[in-house]
Design a protein around this motif. Structure first.
Motif, PDB file in Angstrom:
ATOM      1  N   SER A 360       0.815  -1.215   0.000  1.00 46.86           N
ATOM      2  CA  SER A 360       0.000   0.000   0.000  1.00 46.86           C
ATOM      3  C   SER A 360       0.847   1.262   0.000  1.00 46.86           C
ATOM      4  O   SER A 360       0.334   2.360  -0.233  1.00 46.86           O
ATOM      5  N   CYS A 361       2.139   1.130   0.278  1.00 52.89           N
ATOM      6  CA  CYS A 361       3.011   2.292   0.412  1.00 52.89           C
ATOM      7  C   CYS A 361       3.609   2.674  -0.934  1.00 52.89           C
ATOM      8  O   CYS A 361       4.836   2.691  -1.123  1.00 52.89           O
ATOM      9  N   CYS A 372       1.658   5.687   2.765  1.00 48.32           N
ATOM     10  CA  CYS A 372       0.996   4.384   2.787  1.00 48.32           C
ATOM     11  C   CYS A 372      -0.514   4.552   2.801  1.00 48.32           C
ATOM     12  O   CYS A 372      -1.040   5.567   3.252  1.00 48.32           O
ATOM     13  N   GLY A 373      -1.196   3.524   2.335  1.00 54.94           N
ATOM     14  CA  GLY A 373      -2.645   3.554   2.267  1.00 54.94           C
ATOM     15  C   GLY A 373      -3.290   2.932   3.494  1.00 54.94           C
ATOM     16  O   GLY A 373      -2.658   2.242   4.295  1.00 54.94           O
ATOM     17  N   GLY A 379      -3.987  -4.454  -2.297  1.00 53.01           N
ATOM     18  CA  GLY A 379      -2.877  -4.727  -3.206  1.00 53.01           C
ATOM     19  C   GLY A 379      -2.178  -3.503  -3.731  1.00 53.01           C
ATOM     20  O   GLY A 379      -1.316  -3.602  -4.611  1.00 53.01           O
ATOM     21  N   GLY A 380      -2.529  -2.322  -3.225  1.00 49.06           N
ATOM     22  CA  GLY A 380      -1.887  -1.098  -3.693  1.00 49.06           C
ATOM     23  C   GLY A 380      -2.296   0.095  -2.853  1.00 49.06           C
ATOM     24  O   GLY A 380      -2.973  -0.038  -1.834  1.00 49.06           O
ATOM     25  N   PHE A 381      -1.902   1.270  -3.302  1.00 42.66           N
ATOM     26  CA  PHE A 381      -2.189   2.517  -2.602  1.00 42.66           C
ATOM     27  C   PHE A 381      -3.612   2.959  -2.916  1.00 42.66           C
ATOM     28  O   PHE A 381      -3.982   3.098  -4.078  1.00 42.66           O
ATOM     29  N   PHE A 387      -1.823  10.569   9.036  1.00 44.60           N
ATOM     30  CA  PHE A 387      -0.816  10.353  10.073  1.00 44.60           C
ATOM     31  C   PHE A 387      -0.976   8.992  10.742  1.00 44.60           C
ATOM     32  O   PHE A 387      -0.007   8.236  10.887  1.00 44.60           O
ATOM     33  N   GLY A 388      -2.187   8.657  11.163  1.00 46.23           N
ATOM     34  CA  GLY A 388      -2.422   7.375  11.814  1.00 46.23           C
ATOM     35  C   GLY A 388      -2.193   6.202  10.891  1.00 46.23           C
ATOM     36  O   GLY A 388      -1.749   5.131  11.324  1.00 46.23           O
ATOM     37  N   VAL A 389      -2.490   6.378   9.621  1.00 43.24           N
ATOM     38  CA  VAL A 389      -2.261   5.328   8.626  1.00 43.24           C
ATOM     39  C   VAL A 389      -0.769   5.034   8.504  1.00 43.24           C
ATOM     40  O   VAL A 389      -0.333   3.879   8.474  1.00 43.24           O
ATOM     41  N   GLU A 390       0.019   6.092   8.443  1.00 43.05           N
ATOM     42  CA  GLU A 390       1.470   5.931   8.299  1.00 43.05           C
ATOM     43  C   GLU A 390       2.063   5.251   9.538  1.00 43.05           C
ATOM     44  O   GLU A 390       2.923   4.366   9.436  1.00 43.05           O
ATOM     45  N   LEU A 391       1.585   5.653  10.707  1.00 39.50           N
ATOM     46  CA  LEU A 391       2.060   5.033  11.943  1.00 39.50           C
ATOM     47  C   LEU A 391       1.722   3.550  11.979  1.00 39.50           C
ATOM     48  O   LEU A 391       2.542   2.718  12.371  1.00 39.50           O
ATOM     49  N   SER A 392       0.518   3.209  11.562  1.00 35.07           N
ATOM     50  CA  SER A 392       0.115   1.804  11.556  1.00 35.07           C
ATOM     51  C   SER A 392       0.991   0.990  10.612  1.00 35.07           C
ATOM     52  O   SER A 392       1.416  -0.126  10.934  1.00 35.07           O
ATOM     53  N   ALA A 393       1.269   1.542   9.430  1.00 39.80           N
ATOM     54  CA  ALA A 393       2.121   0.825   8.476  1.00 39.80           C
ATOM     55  C   ALA A 393       3.528   0.643   9.028  1.00 39.80           C
ATOM     56  O   ALA A 393       4.156  -0.413   8.860  1.00 39.80           O
TER      57      ALA A 393
END
Length: 413
Positions: A360-361, A372-373, A379-381, A387-393
């Motif tokens: 997703s990134c 990141c998604g 299977g993709g972005f 912000f929370g999405v990036e932290l989770s990834a």
């Protein structure tokens, strides 16, 4: 922490690139991927903020900044990259408050128990990984060693706050922390699971580190109350219950969020590591199975990939909720270290999830880093980066390094 309704607004609706290259069996590849995601997360760091804030969509969530620093402590420990270490220490120091317990004056009036817990996790993580200490500060009220701002002292001060508030709040529901500790705050009549899970986890982690039975007794007390009142039932972890008027926690809010379960899972793992009691191992095993059945497998062709069941499929996750998977990934990984009987099943889930997150990134943050998604099973972005999405990834990917990280420390005897 606040749960506001609303759809995630992506900050990275930019041109697509190639997904992160991730070989889940190659530590160097994992570290490189984590570095790219950490860089994307750090785009939002606000160096002018004395409150350790990141530039999140308003309203800014102080608890979420605390969670992000915890993710960056993990990153520093797992990878050996000290790029963010000075800023981590500065943010923690600036948020200790006059009593060295993460109750700073800047947050007075709206800081809740769960907000405080997410900052306390930084001190506990630093304690367990023997992270660089803060410059020693003394206090006439400190009773834990020579430095009031040692990682152990900070964690202990917060634990003592929770004990005091528990005793005060026990006039209703026969125990349990309220969400808010300020009587005039919205949510004061709600006993939420993440606050009580935070107290449980804090006590359990201190029990394992110190070997002090008092902490273990409190962890057991919080667990027994949580199961007795129905916040935890058949290894499912629900959101909370009201204690207004005569409600007395009789009506459970049965919403399930990944960070609630994760809070109790990691505490139970520490209780098993402390006691080697098979009953705690059974609890850990039950919570892992519940996590797998509730927060993995959004579609039949993505059975091992993590998702936030309550909001993700319909793209209704708000700022808070996009970050909850970070807690689940973070504490699943550490549970795999503490409880060997669940290691294989957890690592399998984390590997599938990390692959999905890396795929997703493929967005661009515009700063030479990956965005990141939200939906790692597509299977993709998906264009839904925040912000929370990036932290989770970040936590999903770097948790693959947890079994090779330094062993969690215990106090020297």
């Amino acid at each position: 922490m606040k749960r506001l309704s609303g759809i995630v607004i992506g900050f990275a609706l930019a041109s697509l690139g190639s997904a992160l290259d991730l070989d889940i069996k190659d530590p160097a590849s994992i570290k490189n991927a984590a570095a790219q995601v950490a860089k994307g997360l750090y785009v939002d760091h606000d160096p002018s903020s004395t409150a350790g804030q990141f530039k999140q969509p308003k309203p800014w969530f102080w608890w979420l900044s605390g969670s992000a620093w915890n993710g960056l402590i993990d990153y520093t420990v797992y990878t050996g990259d000290k790029t963010y270490q000075a800023d981590i220490l500065s943010a923690i120091s600036n948020n200790l408050g006059p009593n060295y317990d993460f109750a700073p004056s800047e947050q007075a009036g709206w800081e809740a128990n769960d907000d405080q817990a997410y900052w306390v996790y930084n001190a506990l993580t630093a304690l367990e990984y023997d992270f660089e200490p803060l410059p020693c500060q003394s206090s006439t009220t400190n009773t834990v060693g020579d430095c009031a701002n040692s990682w152990l002292a900070i964690s202990t001060h917060a634990f003592e706050d929770f004990v005091t508030r528990w005793n005060k709040d026990s006039a209703t529901c026969n125990g349990g922390l309220k969400w808010q500790y300020t009587p005039t705050a919205n949510g004061y009549t709600y006993k939420n699971t993440v606050s009580n899970g935070g107290f449980f986890q804090t006590a359990a982690r201190l029990a394992r580190y110190t070997g002090n039975q008092t902490y273990a007794d409190w962890a057991t007390k919080v667990w027994d109350w949580s199961t007795g009142v129905g916040l935890v039932s058949n290894y499912h972890v629900f959101d909370g219950a009201g204690d207004e008027a005569d409600a007395n926690c009789s009506s459970i809010n049965r919403d399930e969020w990944s960070y609630n379960l994760a809070s109790y899972l990691h505490g139970a793992a520490h209780m098993y590591a402390y006691s080697k009691d098979s009953s705690w191992e059974t609890i850990v095993q039950g919570l892992v199975k519940s996590a797998e059945s509730t927060f993995f497998g959004p579609t039949s062709d993505a059975p091992g990939i993590m998702y936030e069941r309550k909001c993700e499929l319909a793209t209704l996750c708000n700022v808070d909720q996009t970050s909850f998977k970070a807690s689940l990934a973070r504490w699943l990984g550490k549970t795999a270290v503490l409880v060997p009987s669940v290691r294989t099943s957890i690592i399998s889930l984390l590997e599938a999830t990390a692959q999905g997150a890396a795929a997703s990134c493929s967005g661009s943050s515009g700063y030479g880093s990956s965005a990141c998604g939200l939906k790692w099973w597509t299977g993709g972005f998906d264009g839904l980066s925040a912000f929370g999405v990036e932290l989770s990834a970040l936590e999903a990917i770097q948790s693959l390094l947890v079994t090779s990280a330094p062993k969690l420390a215990v106090a020297s005897k």
